[in-house]
Design a protein around this motif. Structure first.
Motif, PDB file in Angstrom:
ATOM      1  N   ALA A  84       1.214  -1.266  -0.210  1.00 34.33           N
ATOM      2  CA  ALA A  84      -0.026  -0.378  -0.248  1.00 34.33           C
ATOM      3  C   ALA A  84       0.842   0.694   0.025  1.00 34.33           C
ATOM      4  N   THR A 107       0.378   5.724  -0.054  1.00 38.40           N
ATOM      5  CA  THR A 107      -0.369   6.638  -0.207  1.00 38.40           C
ATOM      6  C   THR A 107       0.677   8.050  -0.114  1.00 38.40           C
ATOM      7  N   ASP A 112       0.008  12.484   0.823  1.00 41.71           N
ATOM      8  CA  ASP A 112      -1.192  13.127   1.560  1.00 41.71           C
ATOM      9  C   ASP A 112      -0.494  14.103   2.004  1.00 41.71           C
ATOM     10  N   PHE A 124      -4.664   7.947  -3.591  1.00 43.20           N
ATOM     11  CA  PHE A 124      -4.288   6.276  -2.594  1.00 43.20           C
ATOM     12  C   PHE A 124      -3.782   5.390  -3.453  1.00 43.20           C
ATOM     13  N   ASP A 125      -3.943   5.734  -4.950  1.00 37.60           N
ATOM     14  CA  ASP A 125      -3.970   5.321  -6.418  1.00 37.60           C
ATOM     15  C   ASP A 125      -2.849   5.594  -7.598  1.00 37.60           C
ATOM     16  N   THR A 183      -6.387   6.681   5.939  1.00 37.43           N
ATOM     17  CA  THR A 183      -6.824   5.386   5.490  1.00 37.43           C
ATOM     18  C   THR A 183      -7.823   5.649   4.884  1.00 37.43           C
ATOM     19  N   ARG A 196      -9.950   7.922   5.508  1.00 42.29           N
ATOM     20  CA  ARG A 196     -10.478   9.899   5.860  1.00 42.29           C
ATOM     21  C   ARG A 196     -11.582  10.251   6.943  1.00 42.29           C
ATOM     22  N   ASP A 219     -13.209   3.153  -2.654  1.00 39.45           N
ATOM     23  CA  ASP A 219     -11.899   2.641  -3.482  1.00 39.45           C
ATOM     24  C   ASP A 219     -12.379   1.270  -4.106  1.00 39.45           C
TER      25      ASP A 219
END
Length: 360
Positions: free
Chosen positions: A129, A131, A133, A152-153, A187, A189, A223
């Motif tokens: 994973a 991210t 931010d 996130f992606d 993660t 939100r 997601d």
């Protein structure tokens, strides 16, 4: 006709007034240096560049990403690590600062048939994973003051987070956070309560221990990658369910986070987080049988604790942030005050000596 000459001041005559002036100036500086200069150093620095590395517990379990393309799911014991780097980006000025925090979760080794194997020899996809931010903070309160967005992606753009509340990466100087502080969980939100759990000394720094619990959250609402649709045989064997029947499971996330915040400066010195992620069948399938309703497929089950270097860096950052504040609010006022009193005392002494000389 003779002219009377004007009196002239000698250097000795000016010593006492000069001492009085200098003493008053130093005392004024002692009173002003803290409020005027010290408050500036209490703001979040504009040169933050912090790396946090956390190793997963020995009992960590991970869903083998390559098993997504295999006949059946496979969960393995693994050696995992989470890394995060925080840097300051634009916009940033005297009042606000923007943090960009890149966080990644990767696997180093798997345990297969009782043997430790390099992750790359099990599955080429070693990043579980990641991210990015970006959040703009008020430099005094450490609360959101502007835009906030999270990517996130890596194949999609960042997602804007409206009305973001709570602390995540830093706290205000002195940790003045009110009666009902919140933590923002990237993660899921969402903002969750931040509870004080005590105090602890870490690397020589007095810290406040806070806890934040993120409740069970279905990530599929945010997601599409948090959804798996496979034949029932991929998940396992279930009574009265044909192996070829298609089932859909969604990813659920919950966590327990411990933050150790420097009591003087608001710097996060240490951090520990327990992450639980598992796939569960959607209600449409789970309602059909108890076996489907009780099914859980681990995605990530691990506790991450900051390593020694991260704790040392956190303590050093706290000391560096406190140093100029202490210098301008404690050390400098004391020095200026002592020198000011000494100068005034010297002025009084010189003034009396001049009077005594004049009376003789």
């Amino acid at each position: 006709m003779s002219q009377s000459s004007a009196p002239r001041f000698t250097g000795a005559d000016l010593l006492a007034p000069t001492a009085f002036f200098l003493g008053a100036l130093l005392l004024a500086a002692a009173l002003a240096v803290g409020p005027i200069i010290g408050d500036r150093f209490r703001a979040i620095p504009s040169d933050v560049d912090v790396t946090w590395v956390a190793d997963g517990s020995s009992s960590s379990r991970i869903l083998d990403r390559c098993s997504l393309n295999a006949p059946t799911a496979r969960v393995l014991d693994a050696q995992v690590q989470q890394r995060r780097r925080i840097v300051v980006v634009r916009p940033s000025d005297a009042d606000i600062v923007t943090f960009q925090a890149g966080t990644s979760l990767g696997v180093n080794r798997y345990v297969v048939d009782g043997k430790s194997v390099k992750a790359k020899d099990v599955c080429a996809e070693q990043t579980l994973a990641a991210t990015i931010d970006r959040v703009t903070l008020d430099r005094s309160t450490a609360l959101t003051s502007g835009t906030s967005e999270v990517q996130f992606d890596d194949k999609k753009g960042a997602v804007t987070i409206p009305e973001r509340r709570g602390y995540t990466y830093v706290f205000p100087y002195g940790v003045e956070i009110g009666d009902r502080p919140e933590y923002f969980d990237v993660t899921t939100r969402q903002s969750v309560s931040l509870l004080r759990a005590g105090t602890e000394t870490i690397e020589g720094r007095a810290t406040i221990h806070f806890t934040a619990t993120t409740p069970d959250t279905d990530l599929s609402q945010f997601d599409t990658r948090a959804v798996i649709t496979k034949p029932a045989s991929w998940f396992g064997t279930f009574p009265n369910v044909a192996p070829t029947q298609t089932l859909t499971a969604t990813l659920h996330h919950s966590s327990q986070r411990d933050l150790f915040v420097d009591a003087a400066t608001g710097v996060v010195v240490d951090e520990r987080v327990t992450v639980s992620e598992e796939y569960r069948f959607a209600d449409s399938a789970a309602d059909r049988s108890q076996a489907l309703a009780n099914y859980r497929l681990v995605n990530i089950d691990a506790t991450f604790t900051g390593d020694d270097r991260s704790r040392q860096d956190g303590a050093a950052a706290a000391a560096a942030r406190q140093r100029p504040v202490t210098l301008t609010t404690v050390t400098a006022p004391i020095v200026f005050g002592v020198l000011g009193v000494a100068a005034l005392a010297g002025g009084v002494y010189l003034n009396r000596r001049e009077r005594d000389s004049a009376d003789r």
